[in-house]
Design a protein around this motif. Structure first.
Motif, short mmCIF file in Angstrom:
data_model
loop_
_atom_site.label_atom_id
_atom_site.label_comp_id
_atom_site.label_asym_id
_atom_site.label_seq_id
_atom_site.Cartn_x
_atom_site.Cartn_y
_atom_site.Cartn_z
N LEU A 200 10.25 -22.54 -38.39
CA LEU A 200 10.43 -23.44 -39.52
C LEU A 200 11.82 -24.09 -39.48
CD1 LEU A 200 8.82 -24.45 -41.87
CD2 LEU A 200 9.71 -22.60 -43.24
N LYS A 201 12.80 -23.34 -38.96
CA LYS A 201 14.14 -23.91 -38.81
C LYS A 201 14.13 -25.06 -37.82
CE LYS A 201 16.77 -19.79 -39.92
NZ LYS A 201 17.75 -18.81 -39.45
N MET A 202 13.36 -24.92 -36.75
CA MET A 202 13.27 -26.00 -35.76
C MET A 202 12.60 -27.22 -36.37
SD MET A 202 12.40 -23.89 -32.25
CE MET A 202 11.52 -25.25 -31.60
N LEU B 255 13.26 -32.68 -38.49
CA LEU B 255 13.15 -33.56 -39.65
C LEU B 255 14.49 -34.25 -39.94
CD1 LEU B 255 11.54 -34.67 -42.05
CD2 LEU B 255 12.30 -32.66 -43.33
N VAL B 256 15.56 -33.48 -39.89
CA VAL B 256 16.89 -34.05 -40.13
C VAL B 256 17.24 -35.05 -39.03
CG1 VAL B 256 19.36 -33.50 -40.23
CG2 VAL B 256 17.71 -32.10 -41.48
N VAL B 257 16.95 -34.71 -37.78
CA VAL B 257 17.21 -35.64 -36.68
C VAL B 257 16.40 -36.92 -36.87
CG1 VAL B 257 16.90 -36.00 -34.20
CG2 VAL B 257 17.88 -33.87 -35.02
N SER B 258 15.17 -36.78 -37.32
CA SER B 258 14.34 -37.95 -37.56
C SER B 258 14.90 -38.84 -38.67
CB SER B 258 12.92 -37.51 -37.92
OG SER B 258 12.14 -38.60 -38.30
N LEU B 259 15.37 -38.24 -39.73
CA LEU B 259 15.95 -39.00 -40.83
C LEU B 259 17.23 -39.72 -40.41
CD1 LEU B 259 15.39 -36.54 -43.81
CD2 LEU B 259 14.19 -38.68 -43.35
N VAL B 260 18.07 -39.04 -39.64
CA VAL B 260 19.31 -39.66 -39.18
C VAL B 260 19.00 -40.79 -38.21
CG1 VAL B 260 21.41 -39.24 -37.83
CG2 VAL B 260 20.72 -37.62 -39.59
N ALA B 261 18.06 -40.58 -37.29
CA ALA B 261 17.69 -41.62 -36.34
C ALA B 261 17.07 -42.82 -37.07
CB ALA B 261 16.72 -41.08 -35.30
N ALA C 50 10.24 -41.66 -34.98
CA ALA C 50 8.81 -41.36 -35.02
C ALA C 50 8.48 -40.15 -34.17
CB ALA C 50 8.02 -42.57 -34.56
N ALA C 51 9.11 -40.04 -33.01
CA ALA C 51 8.83 -38.90 -32.12
C ALA C 51 9.29 -37.59 -32.74
CB ALA C 51 9.51 -39.12 -30.77
N THR C 52 10.49 -37.57 -33.28
CA THR C 52 10.98 -36.33 -33.87
C THR C 52 10.23 -35.98 -35.16
OG1 THR C 52 12.78 -37.54 -34.93
CG2 THR C 52 13.26 -36.45 -32.84
#
Length: 57
Positions: free
Chosen positions: A2-4, A9-15, A25-27
């Motif tokens: 769940l941490k991953m 999700l955070v990487v996706s929001l930042v990107a 979209a990929a993350t």
């Protein structure tokens, strides 16, 4: 796991914030898959715990 999912999700929001829509979209899809795998594992362990609890009594 769940941490991953939260990490992706955070990487996706930042990107997405910086305009990298393909990476976003990929993350996001990776985060979604990991989240559902974590839910399935949780449910399996929940059922096993409930079955073990009934076997004692």
């Amino acid at each position: 796991m769940l941490k991953m999912a939260l990490f992706f999700l955070v990487v996706s929001l930042v990107a997405g914030f910086f305009g990298f829509s393909g990476i976003s979209a990929a993350t996001a899809s990776i985060a979604k898959i990991l989240f559902f795998i974590a839910i399935v594992i949780f449910l399996v362990f929940l059922v096993l715990a409930l079955m073990a609890g009934q076997a004692i009594f």
